[in-house]
Motif scaffolding. Structure first.
Motif, PDB file in Angstrom:
ATOM      1  N   ASP A  62      42.421  55.977  35.595  1.00  0.00           N
ATOM      2  CA  ASP A  62      43.065  56.392  34.355  1.00  0.00           C
ATOM      3  C   ASP A  62      43.740  55.168  33.749  1.00  0.00           C
ATOM      4  O   ASP A  62      44.914  54.900  33.998  1.00  0.00           O
ATOM      5  CB  ASP A  62      44.090  57.495  34.632  1.00  0.00           C
ATOM      6  N   ILE A  63      42.970  54.416  32.967  1.00  0.00           N
ATOM      7  CA  ILE A  63      43.508  53.214  32.336  1.00  0.00           C
ATOM      8  C   ILE A  63      42.810  53.010  31.004  1.00  0.00           C
ATOM      9  O   ILE A  63      41.617  53.247  30.869  1.00  0.00           O
ATOM     10  CB  ILE A  63      43.362  51.974  33.243  1.00  0.00           C
ATOM     11  N   LYS A  64      43.573  52.604  30.022  1.00  0.00           N
ATOM     12  CA  LYS A  64      43.034  52.373  28.685  1.00  0.00           C
ATOM     13  C   LYS A  64      42.718  50.889  28.514  1.00  0.00           C
ATOM     14  O   LYS A  64      43.411  50.034  29.056  1.00  0.00           O
ATOM     15  CB  LYS A  64      44.053  52.809  27.635  1.00  0.00           C
ATOM     16  N   LEU A  65      41.678  50.599  27.733  1.00  0.00           N
ATOM     17  CA  LEU A  65      41.316  49.208  27.478  1.00  0.00           C
ATOM     18  C   LEU A  65      42.470  48.450  26.815  1.00  0.00           C
ATOM     19  O   LEU A  65      42.677  47.273  27.086  1.00  0.00           O
ATOM     20  CB  LEU A  65      40.064  49.127  26.606  1.00  0.00           C
ATOM     21  N   GLN A  66      43.230  49.133  25.963  1.00  0.00           N
ATOM     22  CA  GLN A  66      44.363  48.486  25.305  1.00  0.00           C
ATOM     23  C   GLN A  66      45.392  48.019  26.337  1.00  0.00           C
ATOM     24  O   GLN A  66      46.013  46.959  26.189  1.00  0.00           O
ATOM     25  CB  GLN A  66      45.057  49.436  24.309  1.00  0.00           C
ATOM     26  N   THR A  67      45.590  48.812  27.373  1.00  0.00           N
ATOM     27  CA  THR A  67      46.541  48.466  28.428  1.00  0.00           C
ATOM     28  C   THR A  67      46.080  47.198  29.140  1.00  0.00           C
ATOM     29  O   THR A  67      46.866  46.280  29.378  1.00  0.00           O
ATOM     30  CB  THR A  67      46.669  49.623  29.440  1.00  0.00           C
ATOM     31  N   ILE A  68      44.805  47.145  29.465  1.00  0.00           N
ATOM     32  CA  ILE A  68      44.265  45.968  30.145  1.00  0.00           C
ATOM     33  C   ILE A  68      44.353  44.755  29.226  1.00  0.00           C
ATOM     34  O   ILE A  68      44.689  43.659  29.656  1.00  0.00           O
ATOM     35  CB  ILE A  68      42.819  46.221  30.607  1.00  0.00           C
ATOM     36  N   GLY A  69      44.073  44.972  27.942  1.00  0.00           N
ATOM     37  CA  GLY A  69      44.184  43.883  26.978  1.00  0.00           C
ATOM     38  C   GLY A  69      45.575  43.300  26.937  1.00  0.00           C
ATOM     39  O   GLY A  69      45.760  42.073  26.931  1.00  0.00           O
ATOM     40  N   LYS A  70      46.589  44.151  26.933  1.00  0.00           N
ATOM     41  CA  LYS A  70      47.983  43.684  26.936  1.00  0.00           C
ATOM     42  C   LYS A  70      48.275  42.882  28.204  1.00  0.00           C
ATOM     43  O   LYS A  70      48.932  41.845  28.162  1.00  0.00           O
ATOM     44  CB  LYS A  70      48.953  44.863  26.847  1.00  0.00           C
ATOM     45  N   TYR A  71      47.792  43.386  29.339  1.00  0.00           N
ATOM     46  CA  TYR A  71      48.016  42.683  30.606  1.00  0.00           C
ATOM     47  C   TYR A  71      47.341  41.312  30.592  1.00  0.00           C
ATOM     48  O   TYR A  71      47.921  40.309  30.997  1.00  0.00           O
ATOM     49  CB  TYR A  71      47.503  43.528  31.779  1.00  0.00           C
ATOM     50  N   LEU A  72      46.096  41.266  30.088  1.00  0.00           N
ATOM     51  CA  LEU A  72      45.338  40.017  30.106  1.00  0.00           C
ATOM     52  C   LEU A  72      45.880  38.978  29.122  1.00  0.00           C
ATOM     53  O   LEU A  72      45.628  37.788  29.290  1.00  0.00           O
ATOM     54  CB  LEU A  72      43.855  40.288  29.846  1.00  0.00           C
ATOM     55  N   LEU A  73      46.607  39.411  28.114  1.00  0.00           N
ATOM     56  CA  LEU A  73      47.235  38.441  27.209  1.00  0.00           C
ATOM     57  C   LEU A  73      48.253  37.584  27.952  1.00  0.00           C
ATOM     58  O   LEU A  73      48.440  36.416  27.640  1.00  0.00           O
ATOM     59  CB  LEU A  73      47.917  39.157  26.042  1.00  0.00           C
ATOM     60  N   LYS A  74      48.904  38.170  28.947  1.00  0.00           N
ATOM     61  CA  LYS A  74      49.929  37.463  29.717  1.00  0.00           C
ATOM     62  C   LYS A  74      49.388  36.891  31.026  1.00  0.00           C
ATOM     63  O   LYS A  74      50.019  36.041  31.645  1.00  0.00           O
ATOM     64  CB  LYS A  74      51.098  38.391  30.036  1.00  0.00           C
ATOM     65  N   ASN A  75      48.238  37.412  31.475  1.00  0.00           N
ATOM     66  CA  ASN A  75      47.694  37.040  32.783  1.00  0.00           C
ATOM     67  C   ASN A  75      46.208  36.741  32.630  1.00  0.00           C
ATOM     68  O   ASN A  75      45.376  37.637  32.739  1.00  0.00           O
ATOM     69  CB  ASN A  75      47.883  38.180  33.783  1.00  0.00           C
ATOM     70  N   GLU A  76      45.895  35.472  32.409  1.00  0.00           N
ATOM     71  CA  GLU A  76      44.517  35.072  32.174  1.00  0.00           C
ATOM     72  C   GLU A  76      43.623  35.430  33.365  1.00  0.00           C
ATOM     73  O   GLU A  76      44.028  35.330  34.511  1.00  0.00           O
ATOM     74  CB  GLU A  76      44.456  33.568  31.932  1.00  0.00           C
ATOM     75  N   ALA A  77      42.389  35.820  33.048  1.00  0.00           N
ATOM     76  CA  ALA A  77      41.407  36.116  34.096  1.00  0.00           C
ATOM     77  C   ALA A  77      40.078  35.502  33.677  1.00  0.00           C
ATOM     78  O   ALA A  77      39.323  36.093  32.911  1.00  0.00           O
ATOM     79  CB  ALA A  77      41.273  37.618  34.305  1.00  0.00           C
ATOM     80  N   ASP A  78      39.814  34.300  34.170  1.00  0.00           N
ATOM     81  CA  ASP A  78      38.561  33.622  33.824  1.00  0.00           C
ATOM     82  C   ASP A  78      37.727  33.298  35.057  1.00  0.00           C
ATOM     83  O   ASP A  78      36.515  33.394  35.018  1.00  0.00           O
ATOM     84  CB  ASP A  78      38.847  32.339  33.044  1.00  0.00           C
ATOM     85  N   THR A  79      38.384  32.941  36.164  1.00  0.00           N
ATOM     86  CA  THR A  79      37.618  32.639  37.374  1.00  0.00           C
ATOM     87  C   THR A  79      37.298  33.942  38.110  1.00  0.00           C
ATOM     88  O   THR A  79      37.934  34.977  37.889  1.00  0.00           O
ATOM     89  CB  THR A  79      38.397  31.712  38.328  1.00  0.00           C
ATOM     90  N   MET A  80      36.345  33.869  38.994  1.00  0.00           N
ATOM     91  CA  MET A  80      35.971  35.055  39.761  1.00  0.00           C
ATOM     92  C   MET A  80      37.173  35.578  40.552  1.00  0.00           C
ATOM     93  O   MET A  80      37.392  36.780  40.604  1.00  0.00           O
ATOM     94  CB  MET A  80      34.807  34.727  40.706  1.00  0.00           C
ATOM     95  N   LYS A  81      37.953  34.681  41.136  1.00  0.00           N
ATOM     96  CA  LYS A  81      39.127  35.120  41.897  1.00  0.00           C
ATOM     97  C   LYS A  81      40.116  35.860  41.001  1.00  0.00           C
ATOM     98  O   LYS A  81      40.641  36.910  41.374  1.00  0.00           O
ATOM     99  CB  LYS A  81      39.812  33.934  42.576  1.00  0.00           C
ATOM    100  N   GLU A  82      40.370  35.313  39.810  1.00  0.00           N
ATOM    101  CA  GLU A  82      41.305  35.956  38.885  1.00  0.00           C
ATOM    102  C   GLU A  82      40.801  37.339  38.464  1.00  0.00           C
ATOM    103  O   GLU A  82      41.581  38.287  38.363  1.00  0.00           O
ATOM    104  CB  GLU A  82      41.519  35.075  37.652  1.00  0.00           C
ATOM    105  N   ILE A  83      39.512  37.444  38.233  1.00  0.00           N
ATOM    106  CA  ILE A  83      38.941  38.729  37.822  1.00  0.00           C
ATOM    107  C   ILE A  83      39.033  39.745  38.958  1.00  0.00           C
ATOM    108  O   ILE A  83      39.414  40.898  38.742  1.00  0.00           O
ATOM    109  CB  ILE A  83      37.495  38.549  37.329  1.00  0.00           C
ATOM    110  N   VAL A  84      38.716  39.327  40.152  1.00  0.00           N
ATOM    111  CA  VAL A  84      38.834  40.225  41.310  1.00  0.00           C
ATOM    112  C   VAL A  84      40.282  40.672  41.475  1.00  0.00           C
ATOM    113  O   VAL A  84      40.554  41.863  41.681  1.00  0.00           O
ATOM    114  CB  VAL A  84      38.308  39.549  42.596  1.00  0.00           C
ATOM    115  N   ASP A  85      41.216  39.740  41.352  1.00  0.00           N
ATOM    116  CA  ASP A  85      42.636  40.088  41.481  1.00  0.00           C
ATOM    117  C   ASP A  85      43.053  41.115  40.427  1.00  0.00           C
ATOM    118  O   ASP A  85      43.792  42.058  40.721  1.00  0.00           O
ATOM    119  CB  ASP A  85      43.519  38.841  41.373  1.00  0.00           C
ATOM    120  N   VAL A  86      42.580  40.948  39.201  1.00  0.00           N
ATOM    121  CA  VAL A  86      42.886  41.916  38.135  1.00  0.00           C
ATOM    122  C   VAL A  86      42.309  43.282  38.485  1.00  0.00           C
ATOM    123  O   VAL A  86      42.981  44.305  38.308  1.00  0.00           O
ATOM    124  CB  VAL A  86      42.371  41.428  36.761  1.00  0.00           C
ATOM    125  N   PHE A  87      41.098  43.318  39.012  1.00  0.00           N
ATOM    126  CA  PHE A  87      40.499  44.607  39.341  1.00  0.00           C
ATOM    127  C   PHE A  87      41.199  45.290  40.505  1.00  0.00           C
ATOM    128  O   PHE A  87      41.290  46.517  40.535  1.00  0.00           O
ATOM    129  CB  PHE A  87      38.985  44.478  39.552  1.00  0.00           C
TER     130      PHE A  87
END
Length: 102
Positions: A62-87
């Motif tokens: 139960d998560i909205k794309l807008q919520t993830i967008g807000k989180y990613l503005l403050k917490n970059e996720a570009d490397t595979m490790k960063e993306i896994v950590d976000v997930f």
């Protein structure tokens, strides 16, 4: 907040790696924690949106794309490790992810 086991962390990492490998047409073995989605694979933010939608369906999140967008503005996720950590955080916290400091 959901409890997350090491097994679930591995499952989420595997899902991310398999999805990125397929979408970017590379072998999963070519990916590592430092692989950059944008610089090394010419990927874009649409990849993350598709991956988020896949995870939402697979894990009934139960998560909205807008919520993830807000989180990613403050917490970059570009490397595979960063993306896994976000997930992992998306799985654990769902919409409450925006309340995390980092």
């Amino acid at each position: 907040m959901k409890e997350i086991t090491e097994e679930m962390k591995k499952e989420l990492k595997e899902m991310v790696y398999e999805f990125i490998a397929e979408e970017c047409e590379v072998q999963k073995e070519e990916l590592n924690d430092e692989t950059s989605i944008t610089d090394d694979l010419d990927g874009d933010s649409l990849l993350l949106v598709e991956l988020i939608e896949l995870a939402k369906k697979k894990y009934d999140l139960d998560i909205k794309l807008q919520t993830i967008g807000k989180y990613l503005l403050k917490n970059e996720a570009d490397t595979m490790k960063e993306i896994v950590d976000v997930f992992i955080k998306i799985y654990q916290y769902e919409d409450a992810i925006v309340d995390l400091d980092a």
